[in-house]
Write a protein that holds these residues in place. Structure first.
Motif, PDB file in Angstrom:
ATOM      1  N   UNK A   1       4.737   9.016   8.328  1.00 45.57           N
ATOM      2  CA  UNK A   1       5.370   7.848   7.705  1.00 45.57           C
ATOM      3  C   UNK A   1       5.405   7.984   6.178  1.00 45.57           C
ATOM      4  N   UNK A   2       4.992   9.135   5.673  1.00 51.62           N
ATOM      5  CA  UNK A   2       5.062   9.333   4.214  1.00 51.62           C
ATOM      6  C   UNK A   2       3.833   8.823   3.485  1.00 51.62           C
ATOM      7  N   UNK A   3       2.777   8.533   4.228  1.00 50.75           N
ATOM      8  CA  UNK A   3       1.587   7.900   3.638  1.00 50.75           C
ATOM      9  C   UNK A   3       0.918   8.834   2.614  1.00 50.75           C
ATOM     10  N   UNK A   4       0.636  10.076   3.034  1.00 53.48           N
ATOM     11  CA  UNK A   4      -0.062  11.017   2.148  1.00 53.48           C
ATOM     12  C   UNK A   4       0.698  11.234   0.842  1.00 53.48           C
ATOM     13  N   UNK A   5       1.973  11.636   0.898  1.00 53.25           N
ATOM     14  CA  UNK A   5       2.719  11.854  -0.344  1.00 53.25           C
ATOM     15  C   UNK A   5       2.825  10.609  -1.232  1.00 53.25           C
ATOM     16  N   UNK A   6       2.866   9.423  -0.629  1.00 53.12           N
ATOM     17  CA  UNK A   6       2.956   8.206  -1.455  1.00 53.12           C
ATOM     18  C   UNK A   6       1.648   7.967  -2.199  1.00 53.12           C
ATOM     19  N   UNK A   7       0.524   8.106  -1.506  1.00 52.89           N
ATOM     20  CA  UNK A   7      -0.769   7.955  -2.207  1.00 52.89           C
ATOM     21  C   UNK A   7      -0.968   9.082  -3.221  1.00 52.89           C
ATOM     22  N   UNK A   8      -0.418  10.281  -2.935  1.00 52.78           N
ATOM     23  CA  UNK A   8      -0.524  11.364  -3.928  1.00 52.78           C
ATOM     24  C   UNK A   8       0.224  10.981  -5.199  1.00 52.78           C
ATOM     25  N   UNK A   9       1.399  10.384  -5.039  1.00 53.47           N
ATOM     26  CA  UNK A   9       2.148   9.953  -6.228  1.00 53.47           C
ATOM     27  C   UNK A   9       1.450   8.798  -6.943  1.00 53.47           C
ATOM     28  N   UNK A  10       0.766   7.972  -6.162  1.00 52.29           N
ATOM     29  CA  UNK A  10       0.024   6.868  -6.794  1.00 52.29           C
ATOM     30  C   UNK A  10      -1.083   7.439  -7.683  1.00 52.29           C
ATOM     31  N   UNK A  11      -1.922   8.322  -7.115  1.00 53.55           N
ATOM     32  CA  UNK A  11      -3.032   8.862  -7.918  1.00 53.55           C
ATOM     33  C   UNK A  11      -2.522   9.867  -8.952  1.00 53.55           C
ATOM     34  N   UNK A  12      -1.379  10.474  -8.680  1.00 53.87           N
ATOM     35  CA  UNK A  12      -0.787  11.404  -9.653  1.00 53.87           C
ATOM     36  C   UNK A  12      -0.009  10.679 -10.754  1.00 53.87           C
ATOM     37  N   UNK A  13       0.034   9.355 -10.644  1.00 51.35           N
ATOM     38  CA  UNK A  13       0.674   8.472 -11.635  1.00 51.35           C
ATOM     39  C   UNK A  13       2.180   8.683 -11.749  1.00 51.35           C
ATOM     40  N   UNK A  14       2.768   8.957 -10.596  1.00 51.40           N
ATOM     41  CA  UNK A  14       4.220   9.094 -10.543  1.00 51.40           C
ATOM     42  C   UNK A  14       4.882   7.992  -9.719  1.00 51.40           C
ATOM     43  N   UNK A  15       4.073   7.177  -9.053  1.00 53.62           N
ATOM     44  CA  UNK A  15       4.603   6.294  -8.006  1.00 53.62           C
ATOM     45  C   UNK A  15       5.522   5.188  -8.496  1.00 53.62           C
ATOM     46  N   UNK A  16       6.278   4.666  -7.523  1.00 54.42           N
ATOM     47  CA  UNK A  16       7.114   3.483  -7.778  1.00 54.42           C
ATOM     48  C   UNK A  16       6.446   2.291  -7.123  1.00 54.42           C
TER      49      UNK A  16
ATOM     50  N   UNK B   1      16.873   4.479 -12.334  1.00 57.98           N
ATOM     51  CA  UNK B   1      16.528   5.739 -13.012  1.00 57.98           C
ATOM     52  C   UNK B   1      15.171   6.257 -12.537  1.00 57.98           C
ATOM     53  N   UNK B   2      14.222   5.342 -12.416  1.00 54.87           N
ATOM     54  CA  UNK B   2      12.880   5.763 -11.960  1.00 54.87           C
ATOM     55  C   UNK B   2      12.983   6.343 -10.556  1.00 54.87           C
ATOM     56  N   UNK B   3      13.783   5.700  -9.720  1.00 55.93           N
ATOM     57  CA  UNK B   3      13.935   6.175  -8.342  1.00 55.93           C
ATOM     58  C   UNK B   3      14.518   7.589  -8.348  1.00 55.93           C
ATOM     59  N   UNK B   4      15.594   7.771  -9.135  1.00 55.08           N
ATOM     60  CA  UNK B   4      16.270   9.080  -9.159  1.00 55.08           C
ATOM     61  C   UNK B   4      15.334  10.163  -9.703  1.00 55.08           C
ATOM     62  N   UNK B   5      14.521   9.798 -10.718  1.00 55.96           N
ATOM     63  CA  UNK B   5      13.608  10.788 -11.314  1.00 55.96           C
ATOM     64  C   UNK B   5      12.559  11.229 -10.287  1.00 55.96           C
ATOM     65  N   UNK B   6      12.034  10.257  -9.532  1.00 55.32           N
ATOM     66  CA  UNK B   6      11.003  10.614  -8.535  1.00 55.32           C
ATOM     67  C   UNK B   6      11.629  11.427  -7.398  1.00 55.32           C
ATOM     68  N   UNK B   7      12.831  11.037  -7.028  1.00 59.80           N
ATOM     69  CA  UNK B   7      13.523  11.785  -5.960  1.00 59.80           C
ATOM     70  C   UNK B   7      13.736  13.243  -6.395  1.00 59.80           C
ATOM     71  N   UNK B   8      14.094  13.417  -7.655  1.00 59.89           N
ATOM     72  CA  UNK B   8      14.305  14.782  -8.164  1.00 59.89           C
ATOM     73  C   UNK B   8      13.002  15.585  -8.141  1.00 59.89           C
ATOM     74  N   UNK B   9      11.917  14.915  -8.510  1.00 58.16           N
ATOM     75  CA  UNK B   9      10.600  15.566  -8.452  1.00 58.16           C
ATOM     76  C   UNK B   9      10.317  16.044  -7.042  1.00 58.16           C
ATOM     77  N   UNK B  10      10.631  15.180  -6.089  1.00 55.67           N
ATOM     78  CA  UNK B  10      10.388  15.531  -4.684  1.00 55.67           C
ATOM     79  C   UNK B  10      11.296  16.681  -4.248  1.00 55.67           C
ATOM     80  N   UNK B  11      12.531  16.672  -4.751  1.00 53.58           N
ATOM     81  CA  UNK B  11      13.455  17.773  -4.432  1.00 53.58           C
ATOM     82  C   UNK B  11      12.851  19.102  -4.924  1.00 53.58           C
ATOM     83  N   UNK B  12      12.277  19.063  -6.123  1.00 54.69           N
ATOM     84  CA  UNK B  12      11.663  20.286  -6.676  1.00 54.69           C
ATOM     85  C   UNK B  12      10.469  20.729  -5.831  1.00 54.69           C
ATOM     86  N   UNK B  13       9.676  19.738  -5.429  1.00 49.12           N
ATOM     87  CA  UNK B  13       8.496  20.058  -4.604  1.00 49.12           C
ATOM     88  C   UNK B  13       8.900  20.653  -3.257  1.00 49.12           C
ATOM     89  N   UNK B  14       9.980  20.123  -2.721  1.00 50.74           N
ATOM     90  CA  UNK B  14      10.415  20.581  -1.389  1.00 50.74           C
ATOM     91  C   UNK B  14      10.858  22.044  -1.396  1.00 50.74           C
TER      92      UNK B  14
END
Ligand code: IMP
Length: 423
Positions: A131-146, A158-171
Motif C-alpha cells: 500500500x506504499x506504507x514503507x516508502x511514505x514513512x521513508x519520505x516522512x523521515x527523509x523530510x521529503x514527504x507531502x 509543484x511539490x507533488x511533481x517534484x516528489x514524483x520526479x524524485x520517485x521516478x529517479x529512484x525507480x
C-alpha cells in the motif's frame, strides 16, 4: 482526563476494530495514531461485516468525533472509496471526521516504489501489503514527504511533481515496469474528497478535548510484533505500533496516557513473511485458518496460524505498559481436545522466556498443554456460562502475565462480547 490506548499485542489482525466499535460509546473521540491503509479493521453488526482501512473504528456511532492523527499515512484513493462505502450505509461523516494537517500522503508513486522494492527482494521479501506504507514513512523521515496541510497551500502541484520526479529517479534503481500516470486521476479525485473534511491542527484539538474533560480512545493499527523498533525486524511495518506511538502520533504527552488496552487473539496469526515461533504448518494450523476465517482483511492473503505465544505476549505487555488484556476469537478454539500455549523458546538446549534479537533463530517453542472445551461459544452471553476449561485457559494467561483479561470476545458480532470485570 487521560487518553486510553487500544492496540494489538501480536502480529496484527487481533480484532481491534470490533473492540473499538464496542467501546466507542464510552468515549467522545476515537483517534488513529499510526499506520495507514495496510490496516484492515473489521467490525460486524446486523450480520454485515465492515472493513475500515484509514478511518477510525468509531465511525459507525452517532456522536463521536473520529480523528486521523499526524502519525497516520493516508492514501486519498483508498480514503475516498472508504468514505463512499460508509456513506452508502447512511452514515454522515462530515461533522464527525477530522484529519490532522500533519498526516502524510501516500502518492501513487509510493505504491509503485513499494512494489518495486518488494519485487527486488525475491525470497527475502517482507510480504508487504504493497500500500506504499514503507516508502511514505521513508519520505516522512527523509523530510521529503507531502502532508495533508500541503493540499491547502498554493505550491501543492509543484511539490507533488517534484516528489514524483524524485520517485521516478529512484525507480531507475529497479528493474521494474510501471506506469506512474495510471492512478493519478483517481488520486487527485481523492484529494478533492479529503478537502471536504475538517483538516485540523490535531495536536491542539486533542489537547483541548482533554482539557474540556472529553474521553479519548487512541486506536492502534498492526501489532506490537510488527513494530519498526521492537518487532521481528526487518519483517515489520514502517511505523512504531506500541503505546508510545500514541504520544507522537497524536501530540499527547506521556503523562496523559491512561489505560492501555492490549488486544490479543486466543491463538496467534501472522500474514506476510517473517518468524513465527508457534506457527502450525499442519492440519491444526489449517483448521484454525478455516474456522477463524483467517484471511487478510486488506489483501485476502491466507494468514499463518499457530498456538498462543506467551513469550511474545509478555514482551508486548512490557513494551506497551498494558493495564488490561482483551482476548478475541476464543470461539475458534472450541472443539480441541487439548490446546497448547508457548511459554518459552529453546535453542541449543538453552531455554529462554525472552524474545531474542533474531527471532528467526528459534529452533523450538516450548509448550504447556491445557485441556480444551467443546462448547459452542457464539451464543454465550454471561461469563459464568463459559466452560471451566476456558476459565482455566484465561487464568493461566493472567497468572503468567500478571494482567487481568477484562474482555473476552466470543464471535465477530458486536453482541458477542463478555466483560469479565463487570460480572
Ligand atoms: P506493510 O506495512 O504493508 O509494508 O507490511 C509489512 C508487514 O506487516 C507485512 O508482513 C504485512 O503483512 C504486515 N502488516 C501490515 N499491516 C498489517 C495489518 O494491519 N495486519 C496484519 N499484518 C499487517
Amino acid at each position: 482526563m487521560k487518553v486510553d490506548v487500544l492496540l494489538g499485542l501480536q502480529w496484527g489482525d487481533e480484532g481491534k476494530g470490533k473492540i473499538v466499535d464496542v467501546l466507542t460509546p464510552k468515549y467522545d473521540i476515537i483517534a488513529r495514531f499510526q499506520g495507514g491503509p495496510n490496516a484492515g479493521h473489521s467490525l460486524e453488526f446486523n450480520q454485515v461485516k465492515h472493513i475500515l482501512h484509514s478511518i477510525p473504528s468509531g465511525i459507525f456511532h452517532e456522536n463521536q468525533i473520529n480523528l486521523v492523527g499526524n502519525g497516520v499515512v493516508i492514501d486519498p484513493v483508498i480514503f475516498k472509496e472508504e468514505v463512499e462505502s460508509i456513506m452508502k450505509l447512511g452514515v454522515s461523516l462530515s461533522e464527525k471526521l477530522m484529519i490532522s494537517r500533519k498526516a502524510h500522503l501516500i502518492l501513487p508513486s509510493h505504491r509503485i516504489l513499494d512494489a518495486a522494492s518488494e519485487a527486488s527482494k525475491g525470497i527475502t521479501k517482507i510480504g508487504s501489503t504493497l500500500k506504499g506504507i514503507g516508502p511514505t514513512y521513508m519520505d516522512k523521515t527523509g523530510r521529503n514527504g507531502l502532508r495533508i496541510g500541503d493540499l491547502l497551500e498554493p505550491g501543492f502541484q509543484q511539490k507533488y511533481q517534484a516528489l514524483k520526479q524524485k520517485h521516478r529517479d529512484l525507480l531507475k534503481l529497479y528493474d521494474y515496469e510501471y506506469n506512474l500516470e495510471e492512478g493519478e486521476e483517481r488520486w487527485f479525485e481523492g484529494i478533492e474528497e479529503i478537502k471536504k473534511y475538517q483538516i485540523v491542527d490535531s495536536e491542539y484539538e486533542i489537547n483541548n478535548f482533554l482539557q474540556q474533560g472529553k474521553r479519548i480512545l487512541a486506536e492502534g493499527a498492526q501489532g506490537t510484533m510488527l513494530d519498526i523498533d521492537f518487532g521481528s525486524y526487518p519483517y515489520v511495518t514502517s511505523s512504531n505500533t506500541i503505546s508510545a506511538a500514541a504520544c507522537t502520533g497524536l501530540g499527547i504527552a506521556p503523562n496523559k496516557i491512561g489505560e492501555v488496552f492490549g488486544v490479543f487473539k486466543a491463538y496467534c496469526t501472522r500474514v506476510g513473511s517473517g518468524p513465527f515461533p508457534s506457527e502450525l504448518a499442519d492440519d491444526t494450523g489449517k483448521h484454525l485458518r478455516e474456522k477463524g476465517s483467517e484471511y487478510g482483511a486488506t489483501t485476502g492473503r491466507p494468514r499463518r496460524c499457530g498456538w498462543l505465544d506467551l513469550v511474545a505476549l509478555k514482551y508486548a505487555i512490557m513494551l506497551n505498559g498494558v493495564t488490561r488484556l482483551l482476548m478475541t476469537k476464543v470461539d475458534v478454539l472450541s472443539g480441541f481436545e487439548s490446546l497448547k500455549i508457548c511459554t518459552a523458546y529453546k535453542k541449543n538446549n538453552r531455554i529462554s522466556d525472552q524474545v531474542p534479537y533474531d527471532l528467526m533463530e528459534i529452533s523450538e517453542p516450548v509448550y504447556v498443554e491445557m485441556k480444551g472445551w467443546n462448547q459452542d461459544l457464539l451464543s454465550v452471553r454471561a461469563v459464568k456460562d463459559l466452560p471451566d476449561e476456558l476459565h482455566e485457559y484465561i487464568r493461566k494467561i493472567e497468572n503468567e502475565t500478571g494482567v487481568p483479561v477484562s474482555i473476552v470476545s466470543t464471535g465477530p458480532d458486536r453482541e458477542q462480547i463478555l466483560f469479565r470485570d463487570e460480572q
